[in-house]
Scaffold this motif. Structure first.
Motif, PDB file in Angstrom:
ATOM      1  N   UNK A 131      49.033  42.517  28.864  1.00 59.43           N
ATOM      2  CA  UNK A 131      49.475  43.855  29.259  1.00 59.43           C
ATOM      3  C   UNK A 131      48.579  44.930  28.656  1.00 59.43           C
ATOM      4  N   UNK A 132      48.417  46.019  29.386  1.00 58.54           N
ATOM      5  CA  UNK A 132      47.780  47.222  28.843  1.00 58.54           C
ATOM      6  C   UNK A 132      48.796  48.348  28.931  1.00 58.54           C
ATOM      7  N   UNK A 133      48.632  49.337  28.039  1.00 61.63           N
ATOM      8  CA  UNK A 133      49.620  50.407  27.906  1.00 61.63           C
ATOM      9  C   UNK A 133      48.931  51.754  28.053  1.00 61.63           C
ATOM     10  N   UNK A 134      49.362  52.527  29.053  1.00 61.63           N
ATOM     11  CA  UNK A 134      48.788  53.848  29.306  1.00 61.63           C
ATOM     12  C   UNK A 134      49.902  54.786  29.735  1.00 61.63           C
ATOM     13  N   UNK A 143      51.297  47.641  32.094  1.00 60.46           N
ATOM     14  CA  UNK A 143      50.741  46.989  33.283  1.00 60.46           C
ATOM     15  C   UNK A 143      50.186  45.631  32.873  1.00 60.46           C
ATOM     16  N   UNK A 144      50.745  44.572  33.457  1.00 63.82           N
ATOM     17  CA  UNK A 144      50.228  43.228  33.186  1.00 63.82           C
ATOM     18  C   UNK A 144      48.992  42.992  34.034  1.00 63.82           C
ATOM     19  N   UNK A 145      47.882  42.717  33.367  1.00 60.53           N
ATOM     20  CA  UNK A 145      46.608  42.528  34.057  1.00 60.53           C
ATOM     21  C   UNK A 145      46.115  41.089  33.914  1.00 60.53           C
ATOM     22  N   UNK A 146      45.411  40.644  34.940  1.00 59.54           N
ATOM     23  CA  UNK A 146      44.574  39.453  34.820  1.00 59.54           C
ATOM     24  C   UNK A 146      43.148  39.892  35.126  1.00 59.54           C
ATOM     25  N   UNK A 147      42.182  39.264  34.479  1.00 59.35           N
ATOM     26  CA  UNK A 147      40.812  39.686  34.710  1.00 59.35           C
ATOM     27  C   UNK A 147      39.804  38.733  34.122  1.00 59.35           C
ATOM     28  N   UNK A 331      26.635  42.926  30.925  1.00 58.41           N
ATOM     29  CA  UNK A 331      28.028  42.504  31.055  1.00 58.41           C
ATOM     30  C   UNK A 331      28.666  43.157  32.272  1.00 58.41           C
ATOM     31  N   UNK A 332      29.614  42.451  32.865  1.00 59.50           N
ATOM     32  CA  UNK A 332      30.382  42.995  33.982  1.00 59.50           C
ATOM     33  C   UNK A 332      31.716  42.264  34.032  1.00 59.50           C
ATOM     34  N   UNK A 333      32.672  42.844  34.755  1.00 63.65           N
ATOM     35  CA  UNK A 333      33.982  42.216  34.823  1.00 63.65           C
ATOM     36  C   UNK A 333      34.855  42.873  35.869  1.00 63.65           C
ATOM     37  N   UNK A 334      36.031  42.287  36.099  1.00 66.69           N
ATOM     38  CA  UNK A 334      37.030  42.909  36.960  1.00 66.69           C
ATOM     39  C   UNK A 334      38.430  42.587  36.475  1.00 66.69           C
ATOM     40  N   UNK A 335      39.377  43.421  36.898  1.00 66.87           N
ATOM     41  CA  UNK A 335      40.762  43.223  36.509  1.00 66.87           C
ATOM     42  C   UNK A 335      41.689  43.549  37.667  1.00 66.87           C
ATOM     43  N   UNK A 336      42.932  43.054  37.570  1.00 61.20           N
ATOM     44  CA  UNK A 336      43.924  43.264  38.621  1.00 61.20           C
ATOM     45  C   UNK A 336      45.307  43.376  38.005  1.00 61.20           C
ATOM     46  N   UNK A 337      46.182  44.116  38.682  1.00 61.90           N
ATOM     47  CA  UNK A 337      47.585  44.244  38.305  1.00 61.90           C
ATOM     48  C   UNK A 337      48.311  43.004  38.827  1.00 61.90           C
ATOM     49  N   UNK A 338      48.799  42.168  37.917  1.00 67.08           N
ATOM     50  CA  UNK A 338      49.405  40.896  38.318  1.00 67.08           C
ATOM     51  C   UNK A 338      50.666  41.095  39.162  1.00 67.08           C
ATOM     52  N   UNK A 339      51.500  42.060  38.803  1.00 67.37           N
ATOM     53  CA  UNK A 339      52.723  42.276  39.563  1.00 67.37           C
ATOM     54  C   UNK A 339      52.418  42.794  40.962  1.00 67.37           C
TER      55      UNK A 339
END
Length: 346
Positions: A131-134, A143-147, A331-339
């Motif tokens: 999870x991230x918190x904003x 927000x629960x993220x996978x990435x 470096x590079x990456x991506x993330x998504x909201x799991x819900x």
């Protein structure tokens, strides 16, 4: 008149303000029931299977992090820092300002820097579910993220790998009607530098553009007529083919030679999406609000127009590990909201 000692105590006449109609929940926080958790876990399993099959191994970073991890040399934009949950971790004598993790990429980059210092390989493929918190006026604040994050591989190979992996993962969830918004953080910075803006002015103009101030490019074009065509093309035009990138190249390189590298990156990213049969739109002025992005950025979206939803977002951040005190690494990456993915997955 004397008081009756046996009388019931009287209530105060001042009324307390009414509680917000959210029951016993903090704003922006919510429970996830059994049915939604089943969908959540199903998407989580498919995510971990997909990325592990591509060589990405799971890591976990702390929920509470030092604030300076996110303030180091502009790791996050001022707008993003205004939304963190920060408090003093007090030990009775002194304390350190800490935050609830507002961003997963910065924490992963710190993990990579520590791993390399300990003798780890310079190339690392890692994944996370966290999870991230904003702070947000409306919507979820947890927000629960996978990435995934890919360290040590340059843009020529790394960007294409991540775009292909994202497309494969979403299609594995049964998500169709996909389009990708492509951008490049370095392209706008190159145009600003060619217009004579000092580094601090570039950051200010860049932040205004990220905030949606369309007038910033008009003002710069008036002040720097030789850059007017490039600046207006960046801000006001988008294209859906590699031909648009060639138009950008023709319009920009004579006055902004530093745009050659970013345009090469965009061309390779567009080719990877063509190979994956995913339609895309090139938005030369990036819409990302994190300052650490340095190269190609992208958003995988489902639907069209006002109904479109962003499912995956990410990009390249070559300078981040060095900013955090580690070894410089692409470096590079991506993330998504799991819900959100659980809502759209079939």
């Amino acid at each position: 008149m004397t008081a009756n000692p046996t009388a019931a105590p009287q209530r105060a006449t001042t009324e307390e303000p009414p509680m917000p109609d959210r029951g016993l929940h903090s704003p922006g926080m919510r429970d996830v029931g059994p049915a939604e958790m089943r969908r959540f876990r199903a998407v989580e399993r498919r995510f971990l299977e997909a990325v592990e099959g591509a060589g990405y191994l799971e890591i976990r970073t702390p929920t509470i992090e030092p604030l300076h991890l996110y303030t180091a040399a502009g790791t996050l934009s001022p707008q993003a820092l205004e939304r963190v949950y920060s408090f003093l971790d007090w030990d009775g004598w002194s304390g350190e300002r800490v935050v609830l993790r507002p961003d997963a990429t910065v924490a992963a980059a710190r993990w990579y820097s520590d791993a390399v210092r300990a003798g780890g390989a310079p190339t690392a493929r890692v994944a996370y579910v966290a999870p991230v918190y904003r702070f947000a006026v409306e919507g979820d604040r947890e927000v629960w993220q996978c990435g995934v994050e890919l360290f040590g591989l340059a843009a020529a190979e790394g960007d294409s790998e991540l775009l292909t992996l994202a497309a494969k993962f979403l299609r594995g969830l049964g998500v169709n009607d996909l389009t990708v918004d492509l951008a490049h953080a370095g392209l706008v910075r190159a145009a600003f530098a060619a217009a004579g803006l000092a580094p601090a002015q570039q950051v200010e103009a860049y932040d205004l553009m990220l905030e949606g101030d369309a007038g910033v490019t008009d003002r710069l074009a008036q002040a720097h007529p030789e850059q007017a065509a490039s600046l207006r093309l960046l801000a006001g035009v988008d294209g859906a083919s590699t031909g648009y990138i060639q138009n950008l190249r023709a319009a920009m390189l004579a006055t902004v030679p530093a745009a050659a590298g970013p345009l090469d990156d965009l061309t390779r990213a567009a080719a990877a999406l063509d190979a994956a049969a995913v339609p895309f739109r090139v938005l030369a002025a990036t819409a990302r609000n994190f300052e650490y992005y340095s190269g190609v950025t992208f958003r995988f979206r489902q639907g069209a127009g006002a109904e479109a939803r962003t499912l995956i977002g990410g990009g390249r951040y070559d300078g981040l590990t060095q900013t955090l005190g580690g070894t410089s690494a692409p470096a590079c990456g991506w993330g998504a909201d799991l819900l959100r993915l659980a809502e759209v997955a079939s």
